[in-house]
Design a protein around this motif. Structure first.
Motif, PDB file in Angstrom:
ATOM      1  N   LYS A  95       0.835  -1.201   0.000  1.00  0.00           N
ATOM      2  CA  LYS A  95       0.000   0.000   0.000  1.00  0.00           C
ATOM      3  C   LYS A  95       0.870   1.251   0.000  1.00  0.00           C
ATOM      4  CE  LYS A  95      -3.835  -2.179   2.320  1.00  0.00           C
ATOM      5  NZ  LYS A  95      -4.509  -2.437   3.577  1.00  0.00           N
TER       6      LYS A  95
ATOM      7  N   ASP B 257      -5.506   1.548   7.789  1.00  0.00           N
ATOM      8  CA  ASP B 257      -5.762   1.018   6.435  1.00  0.00           C
ATOM      9  C   ASP B 257      -6.667   1.937   5.624  1.00  0.00           C
ATOM     10  OD1 ASP B 257      -4.191  -1.200   6.439  1.00  0.00           O
ATOM     11  OD2 ASP B 257      -5.732  -2.515   7.275  1.00  0.00           O
ATOM     12  N   GLN B 258      -7.532   2.685   6.315  1.00  0.00           N
ATOM     13  CA  GLN B 258      -8.472   3.573   5.608  1.00  0.00           C
ATOM     14  C   GLN B 258      -7.756   4.674   4.824  1.00  0.00           C
ATOM     15  OE1 GLN B 258     -11.519   5.099   8.229  1.00  0.00           O
ATOM     16  NE2 GLN B 258     -12.861   3.493   7.473  1.00  0.00           N
TER      17      GLN B 258
ATOM     18  N   THR C  85      -7.274   4.130   0.845  1.00  0.00           N
ATOM     19  CA  THR C  85      -8.506   3.838   0.106  1.00  0.00           C
ATOM     20  C   THR C  85      -8.863   5.035  -0.772  1.00  0.00           C
ATOM     21  OG1 THR C  85      -9.938   4.751   1.826  1.00  0.00           O
ATOM     22  CG2 THR C  85      -9.405   2.404   1.994  1.00  0.00           C
ATOM     23  N   THR C  86      -9.658   4.772  -1.793  1.00  0.00           N
ATOM     24  CA  THR C  86     -10.064   5.857  -2.700  1.00  0.00           C
ATOM     25  C   THR C  86     -10.912   6.893  -1.965  1.00  0.00           C
ATOM     26  OG1 THR C  86     -11.926   4.503  -3.396  1.00  0.00           O
ATOM     27  CG2 THR C  86      -9.976   4.489  -4.805  1.00  0.00           C
ATOM     28  N   ARG C  87     -11.580   6.478  -0.908  1.00  0.00           N
ATOM     29  CA  ARG C  87     -12.399   7.426  -0.133  1.00  0.00           C
ATOM     30  C   ARG C  87     -11.532   8.549   0.430  1.00  0.00           C
ATOM     31  NH1 ARG C  87     -15.598   6.214   5.577  1.00  0.00           N
ATOM     32  NH2 ARG C  87     -16.588   8.264   5.730  1.00  0.00           N
TER      33      ARG C  87
ATOM     34  N   TYR D  21     -20.279   4.468   2.439  1.00  0.00           N
ATOM     35  CA  TYR D  21     -19.328   3.409   2.077  1.00  0.00           C
ATOM     36  C   TYR D  21     -19.678   2.112   2.807  1.00  0.00           C
ATOM     37  CZ  TYR D  21     -16.629   7.102  -0.049  1.00  0.00           C
ATOM     38  OH  TYR D  21     -16.241   8.144  -0.842  1.00  0.00           O
TER      39      TYR D  21
ATOM     40  N   ASP E  49     -17.963  -0.642   2.234  1.00  0.00           N
ATOM     41  CA  ASP E  49     -16.597  -1.027   2.567  1.00  0.00           C
ATOM     42  C   ASP E  49     -15.697  -0.143   1.713  1.00  0.00           C
ATOM     43  OD1 ASP E  49     -16.375  -2.210  -0.051  1.00  0.00           O
ATOM     44  OD2 ASP E  49     -17.394  -3.979   0.727  1.00  0.00           O
ATOM     45  N   TYR E  50     -14.407  -0.425   1.640  1.00  0.00           N
ATOM     46  CA  TYR E  50     -13.537   0.501   0.925  1.00  0.00           C
ATOM     47  C   TYR E  50     -13.638   0.364  -0.597  1.00  0.00           C
ATOM     48  CZ  TYR E  50     -10.098  -3.270   0.367  1.00  0.00           C
ATOM     49  OH  TYR E  50      -9.472  -4.429   0.036  1.00  0.00           O
ATOM     50  N   LYS E  51     -14.463  -0.601  -1.050  1.00  0.00           N
ATOM     51  CA  LYS E  51     -14.622  -0.761  -2.503  1.00  0.00           C
ATOM     52  C   LYS E  51     -16.020  -0.403  -2.999  1.00  0.00           C
ATOM     53  CE  LYS E  51     -11.381  -4.524  -3.406  1.00  0.00           C
ATOM     54  NZ  LYS E  51     -11.290  -5.945  -3.700  1.00  0.00           N
TER      55      LYS E  51
END
Lengths: 261, 473
Positions: A77, A250-251, A254-256, B157, B159-161
């Motif tokens: 990552k 981990d967040q 992410t794309t968010r 969201y 989840d992250y996908k």
């Protein structure tokens, strides 16, 4: 009882001897692969977070500065975000390896959305510097052992330090060098100098890692200089705010979170 | 100024004033652009200050403001010829705040409230699924320029996908249109009515036993008088969303990295951003008949008949996908739009991109637009005229390559596959300093024929050569 003590002492001595001899044998018979493994081990950490100031010097001597943050977690990552200059500020690239596949998403503030980008994006230079994306991977986290076959070809002195000299051949298809020569300091397995040879086996680029200092028990170069001897260009990277093994959720990867400042 | 915009500004002030002494980010850009217009052989200038103010309130709240000050002028401009925030000679809202919104981040939800631009779609520049904000056809780059709307956007969201996005828009904004295009549409509509008036008058005169030549002349005279005295065009007015019982809404479901591809499906219910004729043409003809009769009897009435333009209710569904084949980037974007009068529009974009080892980046894209059952097209076709809304098929090419490490050369080509029309835009970006850039380019556009219709190509800039200096801070 005395006999037991003697046997114990002999055992301890023999263990120490074997161990010591073993060590000296390993040191003496170090192969190129062993050295690369050591380099990777010394350079890698669970997480990294640092700021990279880049100075690009073109063939006319014109200088331009870029400033980015890099966050990595394990080998899978990575998040790169631009801080300067203003016209590319907040542009961000997320890389996540999953099931052996490398996935990349790019956030361009001017477009306002996050788009998946294909691996061809790594074909060119990294953001106008003399580094390719694969070169910059070495700055983010080293993975020499998986990417190169290595042979120990001698020992040489670099800036007063004795170094192992390795000749390495890339095994990863995306690396477009025919050979990379590497000088690894014997004391601590830190690479001090790397030479990259193009597909015609001509010297293309020289990379120098300077001013290693201990940060959180990790030796880290303060300055990395990549010189393209064929084009007459140079890129200087300065690392600052370096942190190892800090908690990176981990967040973040992410794309968010890619669109957040 | 609209109530919603005032509301947004008031809310912004409430948030900004108490924190003005605290830390915030202020970025900006000053641009000076000079255009030499080949057709009119004139020079026009644009000076723009673009400010971006942002402030975080902890990790879960932030505010963003994007005020723009823009001055347009030409080489002969007097002070009253200078226009602010709108293209010279064009009309439009004074859009001082391009965007002004608050962000709230919850555990699984991101909420954005305020005037905002919501960008959807994965294709290169032309995004059919980008349906929420109106396009600004008066802008320098009309293909990509959008106007902010007061709205609430929530991303949830799973989840992250996987995520779902909902947008509620509290105002309807129309796309500002260049005067030349509006005049072209009005002329087509007027001509259509004039033709009908002439034909009905001529038929009646012939039925009344008048000879052909005299009937033609009388019909011509009567038509001119009726069009002057009894006919009008009512311009479209933006739809008023009085309360939130019937707002514009949009939904999008997104799944990332599904078998290596990102895709999304979206739905929109709201209003068209471009005006269309809303009254029934046959009814207009019925209303015209007594007026025509009165003129034939030489006792002209003052009854009025009009063509009404408006923004129709519409719904659309879209799909957007992006991923890679080998190491070539590929995308597909589709939007199917269906309005209250059963008129349908399909947009489709398919394309790909690739970067060569010498840093040459290329995009190849096909854009297809199909109009079906549009009343205005049917009527014009009946009269043997060009459709107002023609199907469009474009090949879009983009290339860019850096030179001397710090400069870039770029080129864009849009080629109409149904005609010889094209737009070519080569330009060079020179880096003069760390935050100082100079762009020099030219637009070659042989799309003269396309000005007869309302098409993407006809909306593009006229032929010009431009020099632009930008300073970021």
């Amino acid at each position: 009882m005395k006999r037991i003590k003697i046997i114990t002492a002999l055992l301890v001595i023999s263990i120490l001897l074997i161990g010591g001899l073993g060590s000296s044998v390993i040191a003496k018979d170090m192969t190129g692969e062993d050295i690369l493994e050591k380099v990777d081990k010394e350079m890698n950490s669970e997480t990294r977070d640092f700021i990279l100031e880049m100075t690009i010097i073109n063939e006319n001597g014109q200088e331009r500065d870029r400033k980015i943050t890099i966050k990595t977690k394990g080998e899978n990552k990575g998040l790169v975000k631009f801080l300067e200059p203003g016209d590319v500020k907040d542009t961000a690239l997320l890389t996540v390896k999953e099931d052996g596949q490398e996935n990349m998403w790019l956030y361009l503030p001017a477009l306002g959305n996050v788009n998946k980008i294909a691996s061809h994006s790594k074909n060119g230079d990294f953001m106008g510097t003399d580094f390719t994306y694969n070169d910059i991977d070495m700055v983010g986290a080293s993975n020499y052992e998986d990417d190169y076959d290595s042979e120990l070809v001698g020992e040489e002195e670099i800036r007063g330090d004795m170094c192992y000299k390795l000749s390495t051949i890339p095994i990863k298809e995306s690396i477009n060098y025919s050979e990379m020569k590497m000088w690894v300091r014997k004391d601590d397995y830190m690479p001090l100098k790397l030479e990259f040879y193009d597909e015609d086996s001509k010297l293309q680029k020289i990379m120098k890692n300077k001013n290693y200092r201990d940060i959180d028990s990790h030796l880290t170069p303060e300055e990395i200089v990549m010189e393209n001897v064929q084009k007459g260009t140079k890129t200087i990277l300065e690392l600052s705010d370096v942190k190892y093994n800090i908690k990176l959720d981990d967040q973040i990867f992410t794309t968010r979170f890619l669109t957040r400042n | 100024m609209k109530k919603t915009t005032v509301l947004v500004m008031v809310l912004v002030m409430i948030f900004v004033l108490p924190v003005s002494a605290q830390e915030y980010d202020l970025d900006g850009e000053i641009t000076q652009k000079l255009n030499y217009l080949s057709d009119s052989e004139t020079v026009e200038g644009v000076t723009e200050l673009n400010l971006e103010f942002s402030k975080d309130f902890g990790l879960d709240k932030s505010i963003y403001l994007n005020p723009i000050f823009k001055l347009n002028y030409d080489e002969n401009s007097k002070i009253d010829a200078i226009s602010i925030n709108q293209k010279l000679g064009e009309e439009g809202d004074y859009d001082f705040l391009k965007e002004a919104y608050f962000d709230y981040y919850f555990e699984n939800t991101d909420l954005r409230v305020g005037k905002q631009i919501v960008d959807w779609g994965s294709a290169y520049e032309l995004n059919p699924t980008n349906v929420i904000n109106p396009r600004d056809f008066n802008a320098e780059e009309p293909i990509t320029a959008q106007l902010g709307v007061a709205s609430i956007k929530a991303d949830y969201y799973f989840d992250y996908k996987t995520s779902i996005t909902g947008v509620v828009v509290g105002e309807h904004r129309a796309s500002p249109m260049p005067k030349a295009v509006k005049n072209m549409i009005d002329t087509k509509a007027s001509n259509m009515i004039a033709d009908s008036v002439y034909n009905i008058t001529y038929e009646q005169l012939i039925n009344n036993g008048m000879n052909k030549e005299l009937a033609q002349q009388t019909a011509k005279n009567n038509t001119e008088q009726i069009m002057g005295n009894n006919f009008s065009i009512n311009d479209a007015e933006e739809r008023e969303i009085k309360d939130l019982s019937d707002p514009e809404i949009a939904l999008k479901f997104t799944r990332r990295n599904f078998k290596g591809y990102d895709f999304s499906i979206n739905y929109f219910k709201g209003y068209e951003d471009i005006p269309l004729i809303t009254n029934d043409y046959n009814q207009i003809k019925d209303e015209l008949k007594p007026i025509i009769k009165s003129y034939i009897k030489s006792a002209p009435t003052d009854e009025k008949v009009s063509i009404d333009f408006g923004y129709k209710e519409t719904q659309s569904i879209g799909f957007s996908g992006r991923g890679s084949l080998s190491d070539i980037g590929v995308w597909l974007e589709i939007d199917y739009n269906h309005n209250e009068d059963d008129e349908k529009k399909l947009d489709l974009v398919v394309g790909g991109d690739y970067t060569f080892e010498n840093n040459f980046y290329t995009v190849v894209q096909i854009f297809h637009r199909n109009y079906k059952d549009y009343e205005i097209n049917k009527l014009l076709e009946e009269k043997g005229e060009n459709k107002l809304l023609s199907n469009e098929n474009y090949l879009i090419l983009h290339g860019e390559i850096p030179f001397k490490s710090i400069h870039n050369f770029k080129i864009d080509l849009i080629k109409d596959l149904g005609s010889d029309n094209y737009m070519l835009n080569p330009f060079a970006e020179f880096s003069l300093g760390n935050n100082l850039n100079l762009n020099i380019g030219t637009i070659v556009n042989n799309g003269e024929d396309s000005n007869k219709e309302f098409s993407t190509l006809s909306m593009l800039s006229a032929e010009k050569t431009y020099v632009e200096v930008t300073w970021n801070f």
